[in-house]
Motif scaffolding. Structure first.
Motif, PDB file in Angstrom:
ATOM      1  N   LYS A  55       0.901  -1.172   0.037  1.00 33.51           N
ATOM      2  CA  LYS A  55       0.004  -0.181  -0.109  1.00 33.51           C
ATOM      3  C   LYS A  55       0.893   1.336   0.070  1.00 33.51           C
ATOM      4  O   LYS A  55       0.703   2.387  -0.646  1.00 33.51           O
ATOM      5  N   TYR A  56       1.953   1.178   0.579  1.00 33.19           N
ATOM      6  CA  TYR A  56       2.911   2.495   0.685  1.00 33.19           C
ATOM      7  C   TYR A  56       3.542   2.583  -0.670  1.00 33.19           C
ATOM      8  O   TYR A  56       3.577   3.840  -0.925  1.00 33.19           O
ATOM      9  N   LEU A  57       3.901   1.613  -1.306  1.00 32.30           N
ATOM     10  CA  LEU A  57       4.431   1.713  -2.600  1.00 32.30           C
ATOM     11  C   LEU A  57       3.507   2.385  -3.487  1.00 32.30           C
ATOM     12  O   LEU A  57       3.992   3.081  -4.574  1.00 32.30           O
ATOM     13  N   ALA A  58       2.374   2.008  -3.454  1.00 27.54           N
ATOM     14  CA  ALA A  58       1.243   2.593  -4.354  1.00 27.54           C
ATOM     15  C   ALA A  58       1.033   4.067  -4.317  1.00 27.54           C
ATOM     16  O   ALA A  58       0.777   4.802  -5.103  1.00 27.54           O
ATOM     17  N   THR A  59       1.531   4.655  -3.010  1.00 24.80           N
ATOM     18  CA  THR A  59       1.438   6.032  -2.894  1.00 24.80           C
ATOM     19  C   THR A  59       2.484   6.953  -3.619  1.00 24.80           C
ATOM     20  O   THR A  59       2.535   8.037  -3.832  1.00 24.80           O
ATOM     21  N   LEU A  60       3.487   5.867  -4.019  1.00 26.45           N
ATOM     22  CA  LEU A  60       4.480   6.581  -4.868  1.00 26.45           C
ATOM     23  C   LEU A  60       4.213   6.889  -6.325  1.00 26.45           C
ATOM     24  O   LEU A  60       4.862   7.590  -7.152  1.00 26.45           O
ATOM     25  N   ARG A  61       3.248   6.149  -6.716  1.00 27.20           N
ATOM     26  CA  ARG A  61       2.747   5.984  -8.221  1.00 27.20           C
ATOM     27  C   ARG A  61       2.520   7.389  -8.593  1.00 27.20           C
ATOM     28  O   ARG A  61       2.818   7.803  -9.888  1.00 27.20           O
ATOM     29  N   PRO A  62       1.763   8.239  -7.768  1.00 26.68           N
ATOM     30  CA  PRO A  62       1.503   9.638  -8.630  1.00 26.68           C
ATOM     31  C   PRO A  62       2.706  10.546  -8.713  1.00 26.68           C
ATOM     32  O   PRO A  62       2.651  11.261  -9.766  1.00 26.68           O
ATOM     33  N   LEU A  63       3.673  10.330  -7.795  1.00 22.31           N
ATOM     34  CA  LEU A  63       4.903  11.161  -8.000  1.00 22.31           C
ATOM     35  C   LEU A  63       5.640  10.728  -9.254  1.00 22.31           C
ATOM     36  O   LEU A  63       5.971  11.413 -10.236  1.00 22.31           O
ATOM     37  N   ARG A  64       5.752   9.222  -9.507  1.00 23.17           N
ATOM     38  CA  ARG A  64       6.290   8.882 -10.635  1.00 23.17           C
ATOM     39  C   ARG A  64       5.480   9.420 -12.145  1.00 23.17           C
ATOM     40  O   ARG A  64       6.135   9.573 -13.000  1.00 23.17           O
ATOM     41  N   GLU A  65       4.261   9.502 -11.797  1.00 22.27           N
ATOM     42  CA  GLU A  65       3.338   9.881 -12.954  1.00 22.27           C
ATOM     43  C   GLU A  65       3.412  11.345 -13.266  1.00 22.27           C
ATOM     44  O   GLU A  65       3.252  11.574 -14.457  1.00 22.27           O
ATOM     45  N   MET A  66       3.623  12.134 -12.060  1.00 25.74           N
ATOM     46  CA  MET A  66       3.833  13.503 -12.307  1.00 25.74           C
ATOM     47  C   MET A  66       5.177  13.795 -13.160  1.00 25.74           C
ATOM     48  O   MET A  66       5.075  14.731 -13.944  1.00 25.74           O
ATOM     49  N   GLU A  67       6.148  12.964 -13.114  1.00 24.84           N
ATOM     50  CA  GLU A  67       7.394  13.297 -13.782  1.00 24.84           C
ATOM     51  C   GLU A  67       7.709  14.839 -13.408  1.00 24.84           C
ATOM     52  O   GLU A  67       8.323  15.447 -14.451  1.00 24.84           O
ATOM     53  N   PRO A  68       7.869  15.333 -12.388  1.00 28.10           N
ATOM     54  CA  PRO A  68       8.424  16.674 -12.199  1.00 28.10           C
ATOM     55  C   PRO A  68       9.745  16.857 -12.307  1.00 28.10           C
ATOM     56  O   PRO A  68      10.479  15.924 -12.064  1.00 28.10           O
ATOM     57  N   GLU A  69       9.918  18.150 -12.879  1.00 23.27           N
ATOM     58  CA  GLU A  69      11.280  18.528 -13.310  1.00 23.27           C
ATOM     59  C   GLU A  69      11.705  18.986 -11.999  1.00 23.27           C
ATOM     60  O   GLU A  69      13.108  19.369 -11.864  1.00 23.27           O
ATOM     61  N   LEU A  70      11.240  19.784 -11.035  1.00 27.01           N
ATOM     62  CA  LEU A  70      11.773  20.080  -9.821  1.00 27.01           C
ATOM     63  C   LEU A  70      10.977  19.401  -8.558  1.00 27.01           C
ATOM     64  O   LEU A  70       9.957  19.420  -8.741  1.00 27.01           O
ATOM     65  N   VAL A  71      11.741  19.521  -7.599  1.00 30.94           N
ATOM     66  CA  VAL A  71      11.150  18.789  -6.442  1.00 30.94           C
ATOM     67  C   VAL A  71      11.258  20.155  -5.428  1.00 30.94           C
ATOM     68  O   VAL A  71      12.517  20.368  -5.116  1.00 30.94           O
ATOM     69  N   MET A  72      10.425  20.327  -4.768  1.00 30.80           N
ATOM     70  CA  MET A  72      10.698  21.660  -3.904  1.00 30.80           C
ATOM     71  C   MET A  72      10.049  21.127  -2.311  1.00 30.80           C
ATOM     72  O   MET A  72       8.943  21.162  -2.316  1.00 30.80           O
ATOM     73  N   CYS A  73      10.952  20.863  -1.583  1.00 26.87           N
ATOM     74  CA  CYS A  73      10.800  20.066  -0.352  1.00 26.87           C
ATOM     75  C   CYS A  73      11.171  21.173   0.839  1.00 26.87           C
ATOM     76  O   CYS A  73      12.313  21.909   0.842  1.00 26.87           O
ATOM     77  N   THR A  74      10.435  21.291   1.882  1.00 29.27           N
ATOM     78  CA  THR A  74      10.910  21.977   2.918  1.00 29.27           C
ATOM     79  C   THR A  74      12.253  21.774   3.609  1.00 29.27           C
ATOM     80  O   THR A  74      13.149  22.521   3.938  1.00 29.27           O
ATOM     81  N   HIS A  75      12.709  20.670   3.470  1.00 27.29           N
ATOM     82  CA  HIS A  75      13.772  20.293   4.185  1.00 27.29           C
ATOM     83  C   HIS A  75      14.940  19.457   3.463  1.00 27.29           C
ATOM     84  O   HIS A  75      15.616  18.629   3.743  1.00 27.29           O
ATOM     85  N   LEU A  76      14.987  20.005   2.141  1.00 28.09           N
ATOM     86  CA  LEU A  76      15.991  19.725   1.081  1.00 28.09           C
ATOM     87  C   LEU A  76      16.245  20.565   0.272  1.00 28.09           C
ATOM     88  O   LEU A  76      15.328  21.564  -0.050  1.00 28.09           O
ATOM     89  N   PRO A  77      17.639  20.927  -0.054  1.00 31.73           N
ATOM     90  CA  PRO A  77      18.001  21.879  -1.091  1.00 31.73           C
ATOM     91  C   PRO A  77      17.136  21.384  -2.390  1.00 31.73           C
ATOM     92  O   PRO A  77      16.760  20.222  -2.573  1.00 31.73           O
ATOM     93  N   THR A  78      16.603  22.338  -3.220  1.00 32.51           N
ATOM     94  CA  THR A  78      16.175  22.232  -4.465  1.00 32.51           C
ATOM     95  C   THR A  78      16.577  21.126  -5.336  1.00 32.51           C
ATOM     96  O   THR A  78      17.836  20.736  -5.471  1.00 32.51           O
ATOM     97  N   ALA A  79      15.735  20.225  -5.911  1.00 31.59           N
ATOM     98  CA  ALA A  79      16.439  19.075  -6.660  1.00 31.59           C
ATOM     99  C   ALA A  79      15.644  19.124  -7.908  1.00 31.59           C
ATOM    100  O   ALA A  79      14.401  19.474  -8.093  1.00 31.59           O
ATOM    101  N   SER A  80      16.630  18.943  -9.033  1.00 28.88           N
ATOM    102  CA  SER A  80      16.013  18.890 -10.479  1.00 28.88           C
ATOM    103  C   SER A  80      16.517  17.868 -11.284  1.00 28.88           C
ATOM    104  O   SER A  80      17.615  17.338 -10.952  1.00 28.88           O
ATOM    105  N   GLY A  81      15.856  17.322 -12.529  1.00 29.64           N
ATOM    106  CA  GLY A  81      16.438  16.719 -13.301  1.00 29.64           C
ATOM    107  C   GLY A  81      16.494  15.346 -13.095  1.00 29.64           C
ATOM    108  O   GLY A  81      15.694  14.699 -12.379  1.00 29.64           O
TER     109      GLY A  81
END
Length: 294
Positions: A205-231
């Motif tokens: 069930k937990y792994l299923a919650t990752l599916r929306p993130l993979r489907e988004m295919e974001p170019e940028l991840v903006m996280c409160t507790h991580l420097p900007t992630a891209s590419g």
């Protein structure tokens, strides 16, 4: 140690960090999405020496802010909230019913300025639509992030967080500049600290919650507790989240270790002892190993 910088065309990152002894330096970011109706995402630390409104004002006139998206009501996200509400009279607070209730235990919210939004719903900010979702990892049940198709940016609250090797990198670095193993270790450490429930769940069930993130295919991840992630680092970070249920649980220092640390701070007392078996934190060596970018 606050700062700000651009990420992509229309996002400003407002950076800060906190030192966590034995673990590293934890970024604490807020964001400005320069949409047609500007959006401020979270409002910084609730510490007396921070002035979130002054930092924000160096980027945008608060009067122009139309939306304040609170990803959840923990005190490292709400520091400048009420100052911003006062300085931005046209802004509405995007939050959940639960989050509004939590915040009301400290200070009443102006309910006529609250905009309740649940995961799965969307917010129209004139030139784009922000799609709300529940990040896979979170430490507060009111957590709601969002995906902006216009900028291809995913705002994930605490999910993807990771302690950094030093304060300068925490506020000015990029996640992709870390070695793969270092970033992976730091992510897994933070997952164990911030979302300890991940070790006690149905993994499927937990792994299923990752599916929306993979489907988004974001170019940028903006996280409160991580420097900007891209590419290319972004899909690798999602893969790391999949490993969180099997990572070592976090066990912090006990009272004996605390007393030893405090003894080292006393005037004229002995210097703080080097990390040993009693003071070490599982996974911390991966999060702060030497060789990270200066």
């Amino acid at each position: 140690m606050t700062n700000h910088h651009r990420a992509g065309r229309d996002i400003t990152v407002l950076t800060d960090c906190l030192e966590v002894p034995g673990i590293g330096f934890l970024p604490v970011n807020s964001f400005v999405l320069h949409a047609a109706e500007p959006v401020v995402v979270d409002t910084g630390l609730s510490l007396p020496d921070r002035d979130f409104l002054a930092l924000l004002s160096s980027v945008i006139d608060p009067v122009d802010v139309r939306w304040i998206w609170l990803t959840h009501p923990d005190r490292d996200h709400t520091g400048g909230l009420f100052d911003l509400l006062a300085a931005a009279p046209k802004a509405r607070l995007v939050t959940t019913y639960l989050a509004a209730g939590i915040m009301s235990t400290e200070r009443p919210l102006p309910l006529d300025r609250v905009f309740l939004l649940n995961p799965g719903q969307s917010l129209d900010v004139a030139d784009r639509t922000l799609r709300a979702f529940r990040p896979p990892l979170f430490d507060n049940p009111a957590t709601v992030g969002f995906y902006d198709e216009h900028s291809r940016a995913c705002f994930t609250s605490d999910c993807f967080g990771a302690p950094m090797p030093d304060a300068q990198f925490a506020v000015d670095g990029e996640a992709g500049a870390l070695a793969d193993e270092q970033l992976r270790g730091a992510q897994l450490l933070w997952a164990a600290v911030d979302s300890p429930w991940v070790h006690n769940i149905d993994v499927g069930k937990y792994l299923a919650t990752l599916r929306p993130l993979r489907e988004m295919e974001p170019e940028l991840v903006m996280c409160t507790h991580l420097p900007t992630a891209s590419g290319s680092v972004v899909p690798r970070m999602v893969d790391t989240l999949a490993q969180a249920p099997g990572a070592d649980p976090f066990v912090g220092p006990d009272q004996r270790a605390l007393e030893r640390m405090l003894a080292g701070f006393e005037p004229g007392g002995p210097p703080s002892p080097p990390p040993d078996a009693e003071l070490s934190v599982p996974g911390a060596s991966e999060a702060v190993v030497p060789g990270a970018p200066a």
